[in-house]
Design an enzyme around this catalytic site. Sequence first.
Site, short mmCIF file in Angstrom:
data_model
loop_
_atom_site.label_atom_id
_atom_site.label_comp_id
_atom_site.label_asym_id
_atom_site.label_seq_id
_atom_site.Cartn_x
_atom_site.Cartn_y
_atom_site.Cartn_z
N MET A 38 0.86 -1.20 0.00
CA MET A 38 0.00 0.00 0.00
C MET A 38 0.89 1.24 0.00
O MET A 38 0.44 2.33 0.36
CB MET A 38 -0.93 -0.01 1.22
CG MET A 38 -1.89 -1.20 1.19
SD MET A 38 -3.40 -0.93 2.13
CE MET A 38 -2.74 -0.68 3.76
N ALA A 40 4.04 3.85 1.09
CA ALA A 40 4.67 4.30 2.36
C ALA A 40 5.73 3.28 2.77
O ALA A 40 5.72 2.76 3.88
CB ALA A 40 3.62 4.50 3.45
N LEU A 41 6.62 3.03 1.85
CA LEU A 41 7.55 1.91 2.00
C LEU A 41 8.56 2.14 3.11
O LEU A 41 9.00 3.25 3.36
CB LEU A 41 8.33 1.70 0.70
CG LEU A 41 7.52 1.37 -0.55
CD1 LEU A 41 8.44 0.93 -1.67
CD2 LEU A 41 6.46 0.32 -0.29
N ALA A 43 11.87 -0.46 5.24
CA ALA A 43 12.81 -1.56 4.94
C ALA A 43 12.12 -2.92 4.92
O ALA A 43 12.60 -3.86 4.27
CB ALA A 43 13.95 -1.55 5.95
N HIS A 45 9.18 -3.56 3.49
CA HIS A 45 8.72 -3.75 2.10
C HIS A 45 9.91 -4.06 1.19
O HIS A 45 9.82 -4.88 0.28
CB HIS A 45 8.06 -2.47 1.57
CG HIS A 45 6.81 -2.07 2.28
ND1 HIS A 45 6.73 -0.99 3.10
CD2 HIS A 45 5.57 -2.63 2.28
CE1 HIS A 45 5.50 -0.87 3.58
NE2 HIS A 45 4.78 -1.86 3.10
N GLY A 155 4.70 -9.98 4.10
CA GLY A 155 5.50 -9.96 5.33
C GLY A 155 4.87 -10.78 6.44
O GLY A 155 3.64 -10.83 6.59
N ASP A 158 2.35 -9.17 9.27
CA ASP A 158 0.89 -9.36 9.22
C ASP A 158 0.65 -10.87 9.11
O ASP A 158 0.27 -11.37 8.05
CB ASP A 158 0.31 -8.62 8.01
CG ASP A 158 0.47 -7.13 8.14
OD1 ASP A 158 -0.21 -6.53 8.97
OD2 ASP A 158 1.31 -6.55 7.42
N ARG A 195 2.61 2.54 9.85
CA ARG A 195 1.86 3.27 10.89
C ARG A 195 2.77 3.77 12.02
O ARG A 195 2.31 4.57 12.85
CB ARG A 195 0.75 2.38 11.45
CG ARG A 195 -0.35 2.14 10.42
CD ARG A 195 -1.51 1.35 10.94
NE ARG A 195 -2.65 1.41 10.03
CZ ARG A 195 -3.01 0.43 9.19
NH1 ARG A 195 -2.32 -0.70 9.14
NH2 ARG A 195 -4.05 0.58 8.41
O1 PAF Z 1 -0.13 -5.86 3.73
C1 PAF Z 1 -0.53 -4.91 3.01
O2 PAF Z 1 0.15 -3.91 2.80
C2 PAF Z 1 -1.91 -4.99 2.37
O3 PAF Z 1 -2.82 -5.62 3.21
C3 PAF Z 1 -1.88 -5.67 0.99
C4 PAF Z 1 -1.44 -7.12 1.09
C5 PAF Z 1 -0.96 -4.92 0.06
C6 PAF Z 1 -3.30 -5.66 0.38
O4 PAF Z 1 -3.78 -4.36 0.23
#
Ligand code: PAF
Length: 289
Positions: A38, A40-41, A43, A45, A155, A158, A195
């Site tokens: 989504m 807002a990268l 490390a 990501h 990741g 989550d 966040r």
């Molecule tokens: O983990 C995330 O950033 C989001 O839930 C994802 C997998 C990109 C889906 O919008």
Amino acid sequence: MATMAPDPLPIVRTVAELRRRIRTWRDEGRSIGLVPTMGALHAGHLALVEASTRANDRTVATIFVNPKQFGAGEDLSRYPRREAEDVKAMERQGTNLVFAPTVDEMYPKRHATTVSVTGLTESLEGAHRPGHFNGVTTVVTKLLLQALADRAYFGEKDYQQLVVITRMARDLDIPVEIVGVPTVREADGLALSSRNEYLTPAERAIAPALHRGLRDTAEAIIAGTPIREAEENGRAAVLAAGFTSVDYLACRSADDLEPIETVNRPARVLAAARLGSTRLIDNIAVPCG
Ligand code: PAF
């Protein structure tokens, strides 16, 4: 002699263009990795991109702040958006293509389909964020089918999302390998998250207590403390450190997220807690045997 500047990382906005580019690579026999984000990268990501570039000939990263996975009163409007910066970071990490669709491209008028995984989604995050996982599984199904990559990277931070997406891809016969990538942490243990930037300096100083609470709970369980007691102590420690509230701190079976009484199979302690207006989640493995 003048040197040619490298071509900038291409950004495509439509599913048709994404598919056209991927088809060209397929025709050349290239393998493809997909990294949904989504934006807002951080490390964490970039570790997903790195895992993809190591295992695939081409890596496609997506940037889409998916409105369907945010509930009423959640942080959709304040979720950080900085596409130009994200694209530069993805480029440095070896991404070959960015797919950054608009909301209308992903959910055209009269879009009426929701993907829902039952059983794995009602507890933990699902109990506190109604509708969240339906939003995640719907958008991830679309991204997986749009790209038809060989592998897709998510990741472990989550963790419930990773388990849900793995089950969903299997149940729907989506021909992709779902790859989990370990959580990247700050030196003090705080899991990287987009966040974290909502935290005030005082909250940032308290935030690593979530990871400490998880780690101490996992260690207590391994040392033989009954699971319910260890969970209760973990919740108390996180609150005592200054968190505003704890939504859950629970030890679950690692593969199906069912509550367990003893660690006779791989387990995971998962937690979500609020610090002022920010909600943080994290988890840690509890090895078995
Ligand atoms: O983990 C995330 O950033 C989001 O839930 C994802 C997998 C990109 C889906 O919008």
